[in-house]
Write a protein that holds these residues in place. Sequence first.
Motif, PDB file in Angstrom:
ATOM      1  N   VAL A  10      -5.511  22.479   5.982  1.00 54.80           N
ATOM      2  CA  VAL A  10      -6.828  22.549   5.350  1.00 54.80           C
ATOM      3  C   VAL A  10      -7.849  21.768   6.171  1.00 54.80           C
ATOM      4  N   PHE A  11      -7.463  20.572   6.624  1.00 56.65           N
ATOM      5  CA  PHE A  11      -8.384  19.776   7.421  1.00 56.65           C
ATOM      6  C   PHE A  11      -8.657  20.411   8.782  1.00 56.65           C
ATOM      7  N   GLU A  12      -7.657  21.060   9.344  1.00 55.71           N
ATOM      8  CA  GLU A  12      -7.844  21.689  10.645  1.00 55.71           C
ATOM      9  C   GLU A  12      -8.756  22.913  10.550  1.00 55.71           C
ATOM     10  N   ILE A  17     -10.387   8.452   3.081  1.00 49.64           N
ATOM     11  CA  ILE A  17      -9.059   8.320   2.488  1.00 49.64           C
ATOM     12  C   ILE A  17      -8.724   6.834   2.445  1.00 49.64           C
ATOM     13  N   THR A  18      -8.594   6.271   1.253  1.00 50.75           N
ATOM     14  CA  THR A  18      -8.327   4.840   1.157  1.00 50.75           C
ATOM     15  C   THR A  18      -6.824   4.572   1.112  1.00 50.75           C
ATOM     16  N   SER A  19      -6.437   3.477   1.747  1.00 54.86           N
ATOM     17  CA  SER A  19      -5.027   3.092   1.799  1.00 54.86           C
ATOM     18  C   SER A  19      -4.932   1.577   1.829  1.00 54.86           C
ATOM     19  N   ASN A  20      -4.003   1.050   1.055  1.00 55.60           N
ATOM     20  CA  ASN A  20      -3.744  -0.386   1.076  1.00 55.60           C
ATOM     21  C   ASN A  20      -2.716  -0.772   2.130  1.00 55.60           C
ATOM     22  N   GLY A  21      -2.265   0.225   2.895  1.00 54.73           N
ATOM     23  CA  GLY A  21      -1.288  -0.045   3.938  1.00 54.73           C
ATOM     24  C   GLY A  21       0.101  -0.341   3.417  1.00 54.73           C
ATOM     25  N   GLU A  22       0.405   0.131   2.196  1.00 55.23           N
ATOM     26  CA  GLU A  22       1.695  -0.167   1.592  1.00 55.23           C
ATOM     27  C   GLU A  22       2.805   0.743   2.108  1.00 55.23           C
ATOM     28  N   ARG A  23       2.445   1.851   2.748  1.00 48.56           N
ATOM     29  CA  ARG A  23       3.450   2.753   3.296  1.00 48.56           C
ATOM     30  C   ARG A  23       2.863   3.425   4.530  1.00 48.56           C
ATOM     31  N   SER A  24       3.731   3.838   5.425  1.00 46.53           N
ATOM     32  CA  SER A  24       3.274   4.477   6.651  1.00 46.53           C
ATOM     33  C   SER A  24       3.015   5.958   6.398  1.00 46.53           C
ATOM     34  N   LEU A  25       2.065   6.505   7.138  1.00 47.35           N
ATOM     35  CA  LEU A  25       1.719   7.909   7.024  1.00 47.35           C
ATOM     36  C   LEU A  25       2.312   8.679   8.201  1.00 47.35           C
ATOM     37  N   PRO A  26       2.574   9.979   8.032  1.00 42.48           N
ATOM     38  CA  PRO A  26       3.177  10.770   9.113  1.00 42.48           C
ATOM     39  C   PRO A  26       2.329  10.720  10.382  1.00 42.48           C
ATOM     40  N   PRO A  27       2.963  10.593  11.542  1.00 45.01           N
ATOM     41  CA  PRO A  27       2.213  10.546  12.804  1.00 45.01           C
ATOM     42  C   PRO A  27       1.294  11.746  13.012  1.00 45.01           C
ATOM     43  N   ALA A  28       1.753  12.943  12.629  1.00 42.72           N
ATOM     44  CA  ALA A  28       0.921  14.131  12.798  1.00 42.72           C
ATOM     45  C   ALA A  28      -0.365  14.033  11.983  1.00 42.72           C
ATOM     46  N   PHE A  29      -0.283  13.420  10.814  1.00 40.56           N
ATOM     47  CA  PHE A  29      -1.461  13.247   9.964  1.00 40.56           C
ATOM     48  C   PHE A  29      -2.395  12.202  10.574  1.00 40.56           C
ATOM     49  N   LEU A  30      -1.822  11.080  11.022  1.00 41.71           N
ATOM     50  CA  LEU A  30      -2.634  10.026  11.622  1.00 41.71           C
ATOM     51  C   LEU A  30      -3.345  10.522  12.874  1.00 41.71           C
ATOM     52  N   ARG A  31      -2.695  11.398  13.617  1.00 41.10           N
ATOM     53  CA  ARG A  31      -3.282  11.893  14.862  1.00 41.10           C
ATOM     54  C   ARG A  31      -4.533  12.712  14.598  1.00 41.10           C
ATOM     55  N   ARG A  32      -4.639  13.308  13.438  1.00 42.89           N
ATOM     56  CA  ARG A  32      -5.789  14.150  13.107  1.00 42.89           C
ATOM     57  C   ARG A  32      -6.840  13.412  12.294  1.00 42.89           C
TER      58      ARG A  32
END
Length: 314
Positions: free
Chosen positions: A163-165, A212-227
């Motif tokens: 969707v974002f792409e 997108i807010t995050s408290n850094g409590e869990r890591s996000l998928p690399p593919a998502f972070l890359r975009r």
Amino acid sequence: MTGPTPRDDAEIRRRLGAPGFGVHASSSEEVDMVNAALFLRRPLIVTGPPGVGKSSLAHRVSRELGLGRVLRWTITSKSVLKDGLYAYDAIGRVQEASARGAGDGRDAHDGSLSDDPALHGLGDFIQLGPLGTALVPHEIPRVLLIDEFDKADTDLANDMLEVFEDGEFRIPELARVRSRMPSVTVHTDDPDDTHEVLHGRMRCRAFPFVVITSNGERSLPPAFLRRCLTLEMPPPDADRLAAMLAAQFADGGGAERSTMIRDFLSRALAGGTLAADQLMNAEYLRLSPNGPDADSLNRLLHSLWHRLDEVGSA
């Protein structure tokens, strides 16, 4: 044609205070990252401890750029992509079809309803979600706040990538009837607003500004972070806290407010996690005509300024 973006000045005022009163200047990093997200059409992941103003960034950008009402999607552990895109009230649709069938003597399940004029009411049972509404083709971008993304299942981040792409999505319930109904008007996430969907597909004209807010409590998928782009917000300092209080409480500054800010920061520096909302609660009580006296407020501060990382711990 799509109408103008609706405004919600009351909500922005509630979150940020009155325009021009005590609003702190954004840091150069914040300005650079917001501009980059707008130019690159990338979501902006805002990280930091609770209460540093991650969510308010979306409202500040909306106010400063005149982008209108902020769309908000609050994430839970059960959230899926479709929740953000649209909802289809299938039960309500069947109930109305049954009522219409009973009214003209037909069986709602005999197949004849597929050619019935009642099909033209299909859009009444479809409501775009916050993400879906953000992709309505407005001339200017919408602001979308996806809050508390840490709570999401890992699959949600991966599902959002397409969707974002592409900046578009498909509504299967409308795509199936596009030969008979190429245009369907549906409800949006904005109050009392509708939009015409063509051929069962929604495509944005101006890519939304997504926070997108995050408290850094869990890591996000690399593919998502890359975009996405990432902005880490530090805990607010004395000047920023003073600006936040001045925006929410026009009166009541001076030495007492400065002392409270200093005491709040001292407790935060002593260890643990505190949120700016906790300071605002104390200031509200201090300024309230029917609030506690100074001695009682000092005793209350121990409870008001409890460490957030200790809540629920044994």
